[in-house]
Enzyme design. Sequence first.
Site, PDB file in Angstrom:
ATOM      1  N   ARG A 128      79.443  62.851  32.078  1.00 19.06           N
ATOM      2  CA  ARG A 128      78.617  62.553  30.901  1.00 19.06           C
ATOM      3  C   ARG A 128      77.403  63.462  30.791  1.00 19.06           C
ATOM      4  O   ARG A 128      76.795  63.549  29.734  1.00 19.06           O
ATOM      5  CB  ARG A 128      78.183  61.082  30.929  1.00 19.06           C
ATOM      6  CG  ARG A 128      79.378  60.200  30.656  1.00 19.06           C
ATOM      7  CD  ARG A 128      79.067  58.749  30.408  1.00 19.06           C
ATOM      8  NE  ARG A 128      80.348  58.050  30.436  1.00 19.06           N
ATOM      9  CZ  ARG A 128      80.710  57.178  31.347  1.00 19.06           C
ATOM     10  NH1 ARG A 128      79.857  56.822  32.277  1.00 19.06           N
ATOM     11  NH2 ARG A 128      81.906  56.638  31.325  1.00 19.06           N
ATOM     12  N   HIS A 178      75.319  64.732  27.223  1.00 15.24           N
ATOM     13  CA  HIS A 178      73.896  64.479  27.015  1.00 15.24           C
ATOM     14  C   HIS A 178      73.077  65.766  27.056  1.00 15.24           C
ATOM     15  O   HIS A 178      71.989  65.809  26.484  1.00 15.24           O
ATOM     16  CB  HIS A 178      73.389  63.490  28.067  1.00 15.24           C
ATOM     17  CG  HIS A 178      73.845  62.088  27.831  1.00 15.24           C
ATOM     18  ND1 HIS A 178      72.993  61.091  27.421  1.00 15.24           N
ATOM     19  CD2 HIS A 178      75.074  61.514  27.924  1.00 15.24           C
ATOM     20  CE1 HIS A 178      73.664  59.957  27.288  1.00 15.24           C
ATOM     21  NE2 HIS A 178      74.934  60.192  27.594  1.00 15.24           N
ATOM     22  N   ASP A 179      73.577  66.795  27.708  1.00 12.70           N
ATOM     23  CA  ASP A 179      72.873  68.080  27.719  1.00 12.70           C
ATOM     24  C   ASP A 179      73.169  68.879  26.465  1.00 12.70           C
ATOM     25  O   ASP A 179      72.257  69.365  25.790  1.00 12.70           O
ATOM     26  CB  ASP A 179      73.266  68.890  28.960  1.00 12.70           C
ATOM     27  CG  ASP A 179      72.500  70.207  29.060  1.00 12.70           C
ATOM     28  OD1 ASP A 179      71.279  70.198  28.795  1.00 12.70           O
ATOM     29  OD2 ASP A 179      73.112  71.226  29.400  1.00 12.70           O
ATOM     30  N   GLY A 182      71.713  72.466  22.587  1.00 15.26           N
ATOM     31  CA  GLY A 182      72.743  73.287  23.206  1.00 15.26           C
ATOM     32  C   GLY A 182      72.865  73.089  24.700  1.00 15.26           C
ATOM     33  O   GLY A 182      72.042  72.430  25.343  1.00 15.26           O
ATOM     34  N   SER A 196      68.706  71.790  29.989  1.00 18.12           N
ATOM     35  CA  SER A 196      67.383  71.208  29.754  1.00 18.12           C
ATOM     36  C   SER A 196      67.326  69.776  30.274  1.00 18.12           C
ATOM     37  O   SER A 196      66.281  69.309  30.720  1.00 18.12           O
ATOM     38  CB  SER A 196      67.036  71.249  28.266  1.00 18.12           C
ATOM     39  OG  SER A 196      67.984  70.530  27.495  1.00 18.12           O
ATOM     40  N   ASN A 232      68.965  57.969  28.026  1.00 15.90           N
ATOM     41  CA  ASN A 232      69.211  58.510  29.366  1.00 15.90           C
ATOM     42  C   ASN A 232      68.595  57.675  30.480  1.00 15.90           C
ATOM     43  O   ASN A 232      69.179  57.535  31.558  1.00 15.90           O
ATOM     44  CB  ASN A 232      68.659  59.934  29.464  1.00 15.90           C
ATOM     45  CG  ASN A 232      69.309  60.882  28.468  1.00 15.90           C
ATOM     46  OD1 ASN A 232      70.402  60.618  27.978  1.00 15.90           O
ATOM     47  ND2 ASN A 232      68.644  61.979  28.169  1.00 15.90           N
ATOM     48  N   HIS A 290      84.759  57.406  28.180  1.00 12.54           N
ATOM     49  CA  HIS A 290      84.531  56.056  28.718  1.00 12.54           C
ATOM     50  C   HIS A 290      85.800  55.474  29.333  1.00 12.54           C
ATOM     51  O   HIS A 290      85.829  54.296  29.682  1.00 12.54           O
ATOM     52  CB  HIS A 290      83.991  55.139  27.622  1.00 12.54           C
ATOM     53  CG  HIS A 290      82.567  55.429  27.265  1.00 12.54           C
ATOM     54  ND1 HIS A 290      81.901  54.812  26.233  1.00 12.54           N
ATOM     55  CD2 HIS A 290      81.672  56.299  27.798  1.00 12.54           C
ATOM     56  CE1 HIS A 290      80.661  55.276  26.160  1.00 12.54           C
ATOM     57  NE2 HIS A 290      80.504  56.183  27.098  1.00 12.54           N
ATOM     58  N   ASP A 347      86.496  50.249  30.884  1.00  8.54           N
ATOM     59  CA  ASP A 347      87.853  49.873  30.490  1.00  8.54           C
ATOM     60  C   ASP A 347      88.547  49.248  31.705  1.00  8.54           C
ATOM     61  O   ASP A 347      87.927  49.074  32.761  1.00  8.54           O
ATOM     62  CB  ASP A 347      88.624  51.050  29.890  1.00  8.54           C
ATOM     63  CG  ASP A 347      89.240  52.006  30.910  1.00  8.54           C
ATOM     64  OD1 ASP A 347      88.968  51.875  32.124  1.00  8.54           O
ATOM     65  OD2 ASP A 347      89.999  52.903  30.501  1.00  8.54           O
TER      66      ASP A 347
END
Length: 342
Positions: free
Chosen positions: A61, A65-66, A71, A75, A93, A192, A244
């Site tokens: 993940r 999120h990055d 881009g 970061s 986050n 997920h 799941d």
Amino acid sequence: MPQFRFLFFSLLLLTHTTMAAMAQLKPGFYSRTCPDAESLVREVILRSMIREPRSAASVMRLQFHDCLVNGCDASLLLDDTPNMLGEKLALSNINSLRSYEVIDEAKEAVERVCPEVVSCADIVIMAARDAVALSGGPSWEVKLGRKDSLTASQEDSNQVMPSPRANATSLIDLFHNFNLTVTDLVALSGSHSIGKGRCFSVVYRLYNQSGSGQPDPNMDPNYQNKLDRLCPIGGDGNVTGDLDATPHVFDNQYFKDLVNQRGFLNSDQSLYSGDARTREVVRHFSWDQDGFFSAFVEGMVKLGDLQSDRPGEIRRNCRVVNKPAFGLLKDWRNVIKRVRSS
């Protein structure tokens, strides 16, 4: 003349350190400069999964999120500083993303062999691919050659990253902003297939959906009873439940669960219950695992193609930027002084 050469070298160093991150990404980018990079990262991911199986989902993940925030530039990995609020404590986050230390471990392994060659941003991309493949999912050839950002923005992350309460329509709009299709959205949500979610993210569905004071009507009663026991009102919001029915295996069970109204998060179940455009794709993936795998790979490649146009570098430590350019020049001046005096 020596002073001119030193100035020229300094300018090259400065340019290299602050050059724009819009690189030409390609497979095998490190085939000459660090040929063992991908195998070293894969070994670290495998070891982390042996220690804690849940780490595979956490590592995977990190790419999502990055890359959605300015881009794929790592970061996300930067720690806060007195002058910068980073992305780790952004709303989507904090208390949710994990396994930063796994990326640290991979970076250290690569640095021992190829110092200052492989970016943290590329390690995130490699690690995400390996986490999927080692969990039973597809593998693919990753394009590499990214630079690491010199800054991060908690505000930007808060503005971009979706909430677990998000519905399918808002997610479609978000992904459209990044030229990602409805199929990309549903396929990438299939991440997920592995991992867990916190009770904090699901109590909304259980007890106050849309402010009604009632549970989400799009929930299988037996599954709702299970979640009620796991996440009671006033309970510990950090307790986790499986996303799941096969949380350690990357497969299409996630989509079967959505069809049966057993999605853990609102943002998951809404893909089937909330919008006809995503419902059809969910239904298709629920019986066509190969189709899901193919679409997931395509989505991850597209996600990895999101690049920053901000200045970049190859960080030596993924949590902090390197010394400013003037500091590096000062170091080189000291080296030259020592050489001249020897």
